[in-house]
Design an enzyme around this catalytic site. Structure first.
Site, mmCIF file in Angstrom:
data_model
loop_
_atom_site.group_PDB
_atom_site.id
_atom_site.type_symbol
_atom_site.label_atom_id
_atom_site.label_comp_id
_atom_site.label_asym_id
_atom_site.label_seq_id
_atom_site.Cartn_x
_atom_site.Cartn_y
_atom_site.Cartn_z
ATOM 1 N N TYR A 108 52.016 64.022 6.384
ATOM 2 C CA TYR A 108 51.579 62.651 6.062
ATOM 3 C C TYR A 108 52.692 61.741 6.524
ATOM 4 O O TYR A 108 53.660 62.139 7.299
ATOM 5 C CB TYR A 108 51.117 62.588 4.751
ATOM 6 C CG TYR A 108 50.337 61.398 4.731
ATOM 7 C CD1 TYR A 108 49.053 61.526 5.668
ATOM 8 C CD2 TYR A 108 50.288 60.138 4.331
ATOM 9 C CE1 TYR A 108 48.092 60.283 5.736
ATOM 10 C CE2 TYR A 108 49.603 59.014 4.286
ATOM 11 C CZ TYR A 108 48.624 59.084 5.073
ATOM 12 O OH TYR A 108 47.882 57.854 5.558
ATOM 13 N N ARG A 161 44.158 49.597 11.983
ATOM 14 C CA ARG A 161 45.545 49.391 11.210
ATOM 15 C C ARG A 161 45.883 50.586 10.537
ATOM 16 O O ARG A 161 46.207 50.819 9.383
ATOM 17 C CB ARG A 161 45.335 48.356 10.267
ATOM 18 C CG ARG A 161 46.536 47.468 9.780
ATOM 19 C CD ARG A 161 46.947 47.603 8.466
ATOM 20 N NE ARG A 161 47.170 49.002 7.946
ATOM 21 C CZ ARG A 161 47.120 49.519 6.831
ATOM 22 N NH1 ARG A 161 46.670 48.677 6.029
ATOM 23 N NH2 ARG A 161 47.216 50.735 6.482
ATOM 24 N N LYS A 179 45.236 63.100 4.967
ATOM 25 C CA LYS A 179 44.933 62.845 3.729
ATOM 26 C C LYS A 179 44.015 63.830 3.051
ATOM 27 O O LYS A 179 44.241 64.130 1.858
ATOM 28 C CB LYS A 179 43.918 61.444 3.940
ATOM 29 C CG LYS A 179 44.997 60.173 3.886
ATOM 30 C CD LYS A 179 45.376 59.479 2.964
ATOM 31 C CE LYS A 179 46.288 58.430 2.879
ATOM 32 N NZ LYS A 179 46.496 57.407 2.076
ATOM 33 N N GLU A 250 40.054 54.278 4.734
ATOM 34 C CA GLU A 250 41.521 54.410 5.052
ATOM 35 C C GLU A 250 42.030 53.557 6.315
ATOM 36 O O GLU A 250 41.315 53.726 7.423
ATOM 37 C CB GLU A 250 41.656 55.958 5.359
ATOM 38 C CG GLU A 250 42.921 56.567 5.025
ATOM 39 C CD GLU A 250 43.861 56.012 3.701
ATOM 40 O OE1 GLU A 250 43.058 56.749 2.770
ATOM 41 O OE2 GLU A 250 44.853 55.456 3.578
ATOM 42 N N ASP A 251 42.929 52.844 6.145
ATOM 43 C CA ASP A 251 43.347 52.024 7.224
ATOM 44 C C ASP A 251 42.596 51.286 8.236
ATOM 45 O O ASP A 251 42.583 51.323 9.515
ATOM 46 C CB ASP A 251 44.223 52.878 8.204
ATOM 47 C CG ASP A 251 45.623 53.455 7.514
ATOM 48 O OD1 ASP A 251 45.620 53.199 6.678
ATOM 49 O OD2 ASP A 251 46.083 54.187 8.070
ATOM 50 N N ASP A 273 41.632 53.330 -0.257
ATOM 51 C CA ASP A 273 42.828 53.624 -0.558
ATOM 52 C C ASP A 273 43.837 52.622 -0.326
ATOM 53 O O ASP A 273 44.763 52.559 -1.106
ATOM 54 C CB ASP A 273 43.244 55.076 0.084
ATOM 55 C CG ASP A 273 44.543 55.713 -0.291
ATOM 56 O OD1 ASP A 273 44.575 55.573 -1.546
ATOM 57 O OD2 ASP A 273 45.360 55.929 0.382
ATOM 58 N N ASP A 274 43.608 52.077 0.720
ATOM 59 C CA ASP A 274 44.797 50.789 1.127
ATOM 60 C C ASP A 274 44.710 49.842 -0.010
ATOM 61 O O ASP A 274 45.880 49.237 -0.388
ATOM 62 C CB ASP A 274 44.703 50.247 2.458
ATOM 63 C CG ASP A 274 44.560 51.576 3.359
ATOM 64 O OD1 ASP A 274 45.859 52.051 3.757
ATOM 65 O OD2 ASP A 274 43.611 51.601 3.995
ATOM 66 N N ASN A 412 54.812 51.221 5.800
ATOM 67 C CA ASN A 412 55.025 52.432 6.532
ATOM 68 C C ASN A 412 54.889 52.135 7.939
ATOM 69 O O ASN A 412 54.126 51.295 8.299
ATOM 70 C CB ASN A 412 53.691 53.439 5.832
ATOM 71 C CG ASN A 412 54.154 53.876 4.555
ATOM 72 O OD1 ASN A 412 55.026 54.103 4.011
ATOM 73 N ND2 ASN A 412 52.883 53.724 3.863
HETATM 74 P P1 NAD Z 1 47.916 43.563 6.336
HETATM 75 O O1 NAD Z 1 48.107 43.343 7.690
HETATM 76 O O2 NAD Z 1 46.667 43.459 5.608
HETATM 77 O O3 NAD Z 1 49.135 42.494 5.644
HETATM 78 C C1 NAD Z 1 49.963 42.174 5.833
HETATM 79 C C2 NAD Z 1 50.666 40.865 5.358
HETATM 80 O O4 NAD Z 1 51.942 41.018 5.356
HETATM 81 C C3 NAD Z 1 49.921 39.706 5.518
HETATM 82 O O5 NAD Z 1 49.415 38.948 4.536
HETATM 83 C C4 NAD Z 1 50.929 38.989 6.560
HETATM 84 O O6 NAD Z 1 50.726 37.399 6.545
HETATM 85 C C5 NAD Z 1 52.180 39.383 5.645
HETATM 86 N N1 NAD Z 1 53.263 39.224 6.366
HETATM 87 C C6 NAD Z 1 54.039 39.327 7.697
HETATM 88 N N2 NAD Z 1 54.977 38.994 8.014
HETATM 89 C C7 NAD Z 1 55.399 38.437 6.826
HETATM 90 C C8 NAD Z 1 56.807 37.975 6.431
HETATM 91 N N3 NAD Z 1 57.669 37.850 7.265
HETATM 92 N N4 NAD Z 1 56.889 37.555 5.228
HETATM 93 C C9 NAD Z 1 55.892 37.475 4.379
HETATM 94 N N5 NAD Z 1 54.626 38.159 4.404
HETATM 95 C C10 NAD Z 1 54.336 38.702 5.781
HETATM 96 O O7 NAD Z 1 48.751 45.118 5.917
HETATM 97 P P2 NAD Z 1 48.550 45.872 4.460
HETATM 98 O O8 NAD Z 1 47.076 46.623 4.863
HETATM 99 O O9 NAD Z 1 48.487 45.176 3.393
HETATM 100 O O10 NAD Z 1 49.837 46.789 4.832
HETATM 101 C C11 NAD Z 1 50.867 46.304 4.896
HETATM 102 C C12 NAD Z 1 52.072 47.518 4.621
HETATM 103 O O11 NAD Z 1 51.816 48.233 3.468
HETATM 104 C C13 NAD Z 1 52.074 48.526 5.821
HETATM 105 O O12 NAD Z 1 53.079 48.760 6.389
HETATM 106 C C14 NAD Z 1 51.306 49.704 5.213
HETATM 107 O O13 NAD Z 1 51.734 50.763 5.813
HETATM 108 C C15 NAD Z 1 51.881 49.467 3.922
HETATM 109 N N6 NAD Z 1 51.185 50.212 2.927
HETATM 110 C C16 NAD Z 1 51.737 50.879 1.899
HETATM 111 C C17 NAD Z 1 51.246 51.847 0.944
HETATM 112 C C18 NAD Z 1 52.136 52.830 -0.024
HETATM 113 O O14 NAD Z 1 53.208 52.793 0.295
HETATM 114 N N7 NAD Z 1 51.375 53.400 -0.858
HETATM 115 C C19 NAD Z 1 49.895 51.705 1.114
HETATM 116 C C20 NAD Z 1 49.049 51.071 2.080
HETATM 117 C C21 NAD Z 1 49.922 50.374 2.945
#
Ligand code: NAD
Length: 551
Positions: A108, A161, A179, A250-251, A273-274, A412
């Site tokens: 993963y 994504r 997963k 997912e994603d 999950d996200d 991530n």
């Molecule tokens: P997304 O594209 O839906 O959201 C990204 C957000 O970040 C948007 O609202 C955007 O406007 C904002 N953004 C971009 N640049 C920015 C900045 N400089 N300052 C403030 N905000 C900013 O993506 P998502 O699905 O929410 O995922 C975001 C991240 O979270 C991914 O990298 C994903 O890997 C990670 N994630 C982590 C976990 C975990 O750790 N458990 C789980 C799911 C997603």
């Protein structure tokens, strides 16, 4: 008119117990390789097809680990593990379970991200079901091709994504496959009951479109009614073919993720999950941090960097947790603020969708640093997908008004993390309570070894899934995720909290998933989403459903 698909589910080779000789040796479901006993070698016509010495499963695990450690890169290790899964399923899961700390980052995040990027180039054998735009109108026939009738969990992505890596089209198949390996390793869902799915609606990734080896549909992504029709047809066909299955999204790109969750959460046994898994694992980390700081969560202010699916989902569940702890809704909302790429979500902004508007603050407009100065959060959660967003100035601003700032960099893979563990510790003089989405190695600061926590969704989704299945819950509710977060937060021992851990060690993951599954099943019963059953009955069901890889 599309050609009909001939189902293969009743093909004669589908009963592995009847296999003999080389066919038995080479069937991943039943092979034991060099561990076939003398008696089995005679009975199944294997004599002479194996070296003479009968080995144990432990010998085989040792050999795999020796080979794995000799591989020069994480991607090479990933390829070895995929080959093992295709060759000997029980040995793959035994090796994964016994070495979960070492192997989870390979099957993963972070290595799976690289594997998805390189999917078309490291491809050996297909795994999972590919549902493409070309299949519109015959998705049910495709699902009949899946050789198992009893599917318990489907993980589906449309590849738009993938982690923080963007649109990877059909290459995204690595995610459901990974997963589901964790569903089996951590919660014990039988591998044959797991179905990975990619919905291929094209890709806007120019590099993939230009790659002659790309395996998905080589065309631009379809949006609007055509795309929605494909997803909808898949949902209907999946629920019909596998009525007991839980479907995990997912994603998907953020707006689709929310849309489909809203559309399907009351129609099917499904979750995203996200949004929901991330929310629960992050909330568990916040509850853990509150325990470490000996301050109730309801006295904290929490600022999110990012207002996408991960951040909004977490903000929503945190709001519920604060209200469950007695705060009136308006007070709970006042404790949570979000920033996006355009700065703080304020009441003056006219571009906010309703799910974001509810968190808008009457504070001055500004970027992340100004928002920290105005909102004075105790906890800062990054879910932006943008590396470096937690600059030195940002971390120092958090450390200025907090003795122990809570900083979570969730994006991530590792390369997208808002800051590294070392930066969070060194810029806060070692005072930060840090968690990340991808793993970071321990860091020595001022002579003290700090162990960064990893807010990995794997702590949540397998247990929630197993709980929903064991209870036969009609739906997966927010309460079930809230309960999962609370149970997870309680799994961290006080001595571990003192050392900076906010999550239990991965080596306890099967125990953790079982406890979460029991609590989630109980919550489903309490919420009248499942037939009444006692806790003892639910425990017994979970234990009887749990797969353990032995010969
Ligand atoms: P997304 O594209 O839906 O959201 C990204 C957000 O970040 C948007 O609202 C955007 O406007 C904002 N953004 C971009 N640049 C920015 C900045 N400089 N300052 C403030 N905000 C900013 O993506 P998502 O699905 O929410 O995922 C975001 C991240 O979270 C991914 O990298 C994903 O890997 C990670 N994630 C982590 C976990 C975990 O750790 N458990 C789980 C799911 C997603």
């Amino acid at each position: 008119m599309k050609a009909a698909v001939t189902p293969i589910s009743d093909s004669p080779s589908s009963n592995p117990d009847e296999l003999r000789g080389l066919a038995r040796l080479q069937d991943a479901r039943v092979t034991k390789g060099t561990a076939f006993t003398e008696e089995e070698r005679d009975r199944h016509g294997l004599r002479g097809l194996l070296p003479p010495r009968v080995m144990t499963m432990q010998h085989q695990v040792d050999r795999i680990m020796e080979n794995l450690r000799a591989k020069p890169s994480p991607l090479e290790k990933y390829i070895l593990l995929v080959a093992l899964q295709n060759r000997n399923e029980r040995l793959f899961f035994r090796t994964l379970i016994d070495n979960i700390d070492e192997i989870m980052p390979l099957v993963y995040t972070p290595t799976v991200g690289e594997a998805c990027l390189r999917y078309a180039h490291i491809f050996r054998e297909p795994r999972g079901l590919f549902v493409s735009l070309d299949d519109l109108g015959r998705v049910d026939q495709l699902l009949r091709n899946w050789p198992e009738d009893d599917v318990a969990v489907i993980v589906v992505t449309d590849g738009q994504r993938i982690l923080g890596l963007g649109d990877l089209g059909a290459n995204g198949m690595g995610i459901p496959v990974g997963k589901l390996a964790l569903y089996t390793a951590c919660a014990g869902v039988h591998p044959h009951k797991c179905l990975p799915v990619v919905i291929d609606a094209g890709t806007n990734n120019e590099a993939l479109l230009a790659d002659p080896l790309y395996l998905g549909l080589p065309r631009k992504r379809v949006t609007g009614p055509g795309y929605d029709a494909l997803v909808d047809e898949f949902m209907q066909a999946a629920a019909q073919r596998f009525p007991d299955a839980l479907i995990q999204f997912e994603d998907f790109e953020s707006s689709n993720a929310f849309r489909f969750l809203k559309q399907y959460r009351d129609r099917y046994r499904c979750f995203n999950d996200d949004i929901q898994g991330t929310a629960a694992v992050t909330l568990a980390g916040l509850l853990g941090a509150a325990r470490a700081l000996e301050t109730p969560l309801e006295e904290m202010r929490i600022l999110f960097a990012g207002a996408g699916s991960a951040a909004l989902g977490t903000a929503g569940l945190t709001l519920k947790a604060l209200m469950a702890r007695g705060l009136p809704e308006h007070e709970a909302r006042a404790r949570i603020a979000l920033t996006d790429v355009d700065g703080l979500l304020t009441t003056r902004r006219s571009d906010l969708a309703p799910e974001r508007k509810v968190f808008a603050k009457d504070l001055p407009d500004g970027g992340l640093l100004e928002s920290i100065r105005h909102f004075r959060p105790h906890m800062l959660i990054g879910a932006t997908g943008v590396p470096g967003v937690f600059s030195q100035a940002v971390v120092q601003a958090m450390a200025e008004h907090n003795a122990r700032p809570v900083i979570f960099a969730l994006s991530n893979p590792t390369s997208r993390s808002e800051c590294t563990a070392e930066q969070a510790y060194s810029w806060s003089d070692g005072r930060a309570l840090f968690a990340s989405g991808s793993p970071f190695a321990p860091v020595e600061i001022n002579g003290v070894m700090r162990r960064p926590a990893q807010g990995n969704n794997v702590y949540i989704f397998p247990g929630v899934g197993m709980g929903a299945l064991a209870a036969c819950a009609s739906h997966v509710s927010e309460h079930m995720f809230l309960r999962a977060a609370e149970v997870l937060a309680d799994q961290v021992y006080p001595i571990e909290l003192e050392a900076g851990a906010l999550y239990p060690p991965l080596r306890r993951i099967r125990r953790v998933c079982r406890d979460i599954a029991i609590a989630v099943a109980q919550q489903a019963v309490d919420d009248a989403l499942a037939e009444p059953r006692t806790r003892t009955e639910l425990e017994a069901r979970i234990d009887s459903m749990t797969y353990a890889p032995h010969y």
